[in-house]
Enzyme design. Structure first.
Site, mmCIF file in Angstrom:
data_model
loop_
_atom_site.group_PDB
_atom_site.id
_atom_site.type_symbol
_atom_site.label_atom_id
_atom_site.label_comp_id
_atom_site.label_asym_id
_atom_site.label_seq_id
_atom_site.Cartn_x
_atom_site.Cartn_y
_atom_site.Cartn_z
ATOM 1 N NE ARG A 182 0.486 10.336 2.002
ATOM 2 C CZ ARG A 182 -0.144 9.327 1.694
ATOM 3 N NH1 ARG A 182 -1.246 8.930 1.797
ATOM 4 N NH2 ARG A 182 0.381 8.364 0.666
ATOM 5 C CB SER B 48 -2.777 5.832 3.415
ATOM 6 O OG SER B 48 -3.907 6.179 2.669
#
Ligand code: URA
Length: 451
Positions: free
Chosen positions: A178, A193
């Site tokens: 990401r 996350s």
């Protein structure tokens, strides 16, 4: 390369990418197969990148977010720290510029008797990362195996590591991907996350610092509240006490941005010095950690206790002890001049007289990445020495030619690009800015109702 699906033999990553692209809700099995396949290296980076971008653009339902968090959590070990007598509490921020509070808070809360098993991340997008900052301390090891992590925690009350092959491995891989594919800014991905790492830590309670403003991933307060509620709800669903403070990131926190520079400012705060905004936020968050850790009856009491632990030098002693236990050179804590330093500096001067009205905080973070303080590609290594020191903050009076900031750099070309970006990020006007943004915007979560 064939991923072994969780419950179906017909799983194909391409189908899940297409479904998400078209806004169709994914099943728990599909999400689990995708996460497990990527963690095992069965699904290639290009397919997961496409899926991540589809999530950024299409969003996720609550059920999908829960499934993603659970799959990421179960990708590794969930620590059982029930043998430790003290309450286990952690703090995690959604990411900002100059946000070094974790390095202050872990030893500070530990000095008060709260156990802090902290799993952090590296720099993400334009924001700095706790692990990169810790690694600026020569020798500091953020890759401890679980047994060693536990030993440090038992010995000094706090330990700070990154996601490993054992704990939250799915986040380790997805986070790095990401960072370099423009897929950070999704509340669902941020929630999964953060919460997968935090729930793997074996904590009892969690204090979340959700940033809002031009340097945050959630620019508007409305989006920050949405993310805060999503994370608090996820924590509570898993039986953890959770509270989220929405805090300001419309300008950098403190005055130093860059890995080694930020360690200097951490030591300043632990010595009872340092910039007022950083000290204030650290004390506020520490107050919450002590309250949720059961060593103080109120947040206000926790704040007072935290101030005393800093004044007595106990919080700094704890930081030094943790650094040493994790292989770092403790002399750098007593004498931060021993931290690695950049070869050159250049100053940015104010083009006019006036008041500093605003700073484009994301651009300041990006300037630090350009200097080499963050990554533009997965394989990039981070330069611990580079960064930016701010001499003026929003609302300050500035005179023509006066220093606004100093760039610490090792490469001329990088310094020139960073300088351009920095100069653009300042807005100077004739009158003082009217609206002063609060540092703490609001508190979200049941614990907040009582305080
Ligand atoms: N911090 C994390 O750990 N993950 C994110 O996605 C953002 C901030």
């Amino acid at each position: 390369m064939n991923p072994t699906p969780a419950s179906t033999q017909t799983f194909r990553a391409i189908d899940v990418i297409r479904k998400k692209r078209d806004g169709v809700e994914l099943s728990r099995d599909e999400i689990e197969s995708l996460v497990n396949g990527y963690t095992r290296d069965d699904i290639p980076d290009y397919q997961i990148s496409a899926w991540l971008m589809a999530v950024v653009l299409r969003g996720m339902t609550r059920a999908e977010t829960a499934a993603l968090t659970d799959a990421m959590l179960r990708s590794g070990e969930v620590l059982d720290l029930s043998s430790l007598p003290s309450k286990k509490v952690d703090k995690h921020s959604t990411g900002g510029v100059g946000d070094k509070t974790s390095l202050v808070l872990a030893p500070l809360a530990a000095a008060a008797g709260v156990a802090v098993p902290m799993i952090s991340g590296r720099g993400l997008g334009h924001t700095g990362g706790t692990l990169d900052k810790l690694e600026a301390i020569p020798g500091f090891n953020v890759n401890l195996p679980v047994s060693e992590f536990r030993r440090v925690l038992e010995t000094c009350g706090c330990a700070m590591i990154g996601q490993t092959a054992e704990i939250a491995p799915a986040d380790r891989k997805l986070y790095a991907m990401r960072d370099v594919t423009g897929t950070v800014e999704s509340p669902y991905l941020i929630c999964a996350s953060i919460m997968s790492k935090k729930l793997a830590e074996g904590i009892d309670a969690l204090v979340l610092d959700v940033k809002t403003g031009s340097g945050a991933f959630m620019k508007s307060e409305k989006d920050a509240i949405f993310l805060a509620e999503l994370m608090v709800e996820t924590g509570e669903r898993m039986g953890k006490q959770a509270v989220a403070l929405i805090t300001d990131m419309d300008q950098p926190l403190g005055n130093m941005i860059g890995n080694a520079l930020e360690v200097v400012e951490v030591v300043d705060v632990l010595r009872g010095e340092g910039p007022a905004d950083l000290r204030l936020l650290c004390i506020e968050l520490a107050g919450w950690m002590l309250y949720m850790g059961g060593v103080s009856d109120t947040v206000a009491g926790g704040k007072k206790q935290s101030e005393k632990l800093i004044a007595s030098g106990k919080a700094l002693d704890k930081f030094r002890q943790m650094v040493e236990l994790q292989g770092g050179d403790p002399r750098t804590i007593d004498d931060p001049i021993k931290l690695p330093q950049a070869n050159s500096t250049v100053t940015i001067a104010s083009p006019r007289n006036g008041y500093l009205a605003s700073m484009q905080c994301e651009e300041i973070g990006t300037a630090c990445v350009i200097l080499g303080g963050g990554r533009e590609r997965k394989e990039d290594s981070v330069d611990p020495t580079v960064g930016i020191v701010l001499h003026k903050k929003v609302g300050d009076v500035v005179s023509r030619g006066e220093a606004l900031a100093t760039i610490h750099y090792n490469a001329e070309a990088r310094a020139a690009s960073a300088r351009q970006l920095l100069e653009k990020s300042y807005q100077i006007q004739d009158s003082p800015p009217l609206d002063k943004r609060p540092l703490i915007h609001r508190v979200i979560g049941k614990a907040g109702d009582k305080n």
